[in-house]
Design an enzyme around this catalytic site. Sequence first.
Site, PDB file in Angstrom:
ATOM      1  N   LYS A  59     -12.846   2.864   0.102  1.00 13.67           N
ATOM      2  CA  LYS A  59     -13.489   1.541   0.058  1.00 13.67           C
ATOM      3  C   LYS A  59     -14.991   1.684   0.324  1.00 13.67           C
ATOM      4  O   LYS A  59     -15.551   1.089   1.240  1.00 13.67           O
ATOM      5  CB  LYS A  59     -12.838   0.580   1.046  1.00 13.67           C
ATOM      6  N   THR A  66     -26.046   6.780  -0.400  1.00 18.13           N
ATOM      7  CA  THR A  66     -24.965   7.191   0.503  1.00 18.13           C
ATOM      8  C   THR A  66     -23.612   7.049  -0.178  1.00 18.13           C
ATOM      9  O   THR A  66     -22.741   7.915  -0.046  1.00 18.13           O
ATOM     10  CB  THR A  66     -25.005   6.360   1.796  1.00 18.13           C
ATOM     11  N   GLY A 167       0.006  -4.635  -1.322  1.00 19.99           N
ATOM     12  CA  GLY A 167       0.537  -5.788  -0.589  1.00 19.99           C
ATOM     13  C   GLY A 167       2.022  -6.023  -0.725  1.00 19.99           C
ATOM     14  O   GLY A 167       2.607  -6.765   0.062  1.00 19.99           O
ATOM     15  N   LYS A 172       4.373  -8.461   2.403  1.00 16.05           N
ATOM     16  CA  LYS A 172       5.153  -9.530   1.761  1.00 16.05           C
ATOM     17  C   LYS A 172       4.529 -10.052   0.473  1.00 16.05           C
ATOM     18  O   LYS A 172       4.624 -11.240   0.152  1.00 16.05           O
ATOM     19  CB  LYS A 172       5.378 -10.704   2.734  1.00 16.05           C
ATOM     20  N   GLY A 187       2.942   1.322   0.505  1.00 16.95           N
ATOM     21  CA  GLY A 187       2.768   2.327   1.540  1.00 16.95           C
ATOM     22  C   GLY A 187       3.938   2.405   2.487  1.00 16.95           C
ATOM     23  O   GLY A 187       4.896   3.148   2.258  1.00 16.95           O
ATOM     24  N   ARG A 188       3.867   1.606   3.556  1.00 15.63           N
ATOM     25  CA  ARG A 188       4.886   1.670   4.603  1.00 15.63           C
ATOM     26  C   ARG A 188       6.297   1.450   4.083  1.00 15.63           C
ATOM     27  O   ARG A 188       7.256   2.031   4.608  1.00 15.63           O
ATOM     28  CB  ARG A 188       4.563   0.643   5.696  1.00 15.63           C
TER      29      ARG A 188
END
Length: 209
Positions: A59, A66, A167, A172, A187-188
């Site tokens: 992100k 930079t 998401g 949810k 992910g989880r």
Amino acid sequence: MKQLILALDVMDGEKAMEIAKKVAEHVDRIKVNYPLVLSAGVGIMKRLSEIKPVIADFKIADVPYTSSLIARIAFENSAESVIVHGFVGSDTLREVCRVAEEFGGKVYAVTELSSPGGEEFMSAVSLKIVEKAKEAGCHGLIAPSTRIERLREIRKAAGDMEILCPGIGAQKGSIEAVKYADGIIVGRGIYASGNPAEEARKLRRVLKI
């Protein structure tokens, strides 16, 4: 073809490799974030890229110079693509895209976060972000599965740009997102389950991807 992308937000390099190997036949790409890279080292992306293409979800959100350095580090360590915050503006988006082009990589711009806080500031400018991301040469966008009405608007504005949606699962998000997305990020719901490979396989079936 729609994709299932594993967000591998664990903090142990060997555990990450173990999970990646288990789910490899059921996912299309692996997304890594700061928790894994800061704990295991940036080289973990090279190792994971031997299993599946890696999205560096840093992100990126800094001034152009930079931001270009961050993108370069990601691509030099075998990232296939990077994620940049869209709110940084055209100059940073262009610079990250320039670096990506050197490596034949992709850039995805975040339109708004999938968490509730994403509505506080980002929703008001997300369609403008889509416009700027297009102009800068970004390959795709990150948009929320947790707010389908916003996702519909972003899809309409995006045209044929690729959209990846986080998401679904722990946050949810709606499986309706599959209609508008090119890739679903989970992910989880996969890596924290008792059987990541089976969970990924089931998700592909449920999401029909």
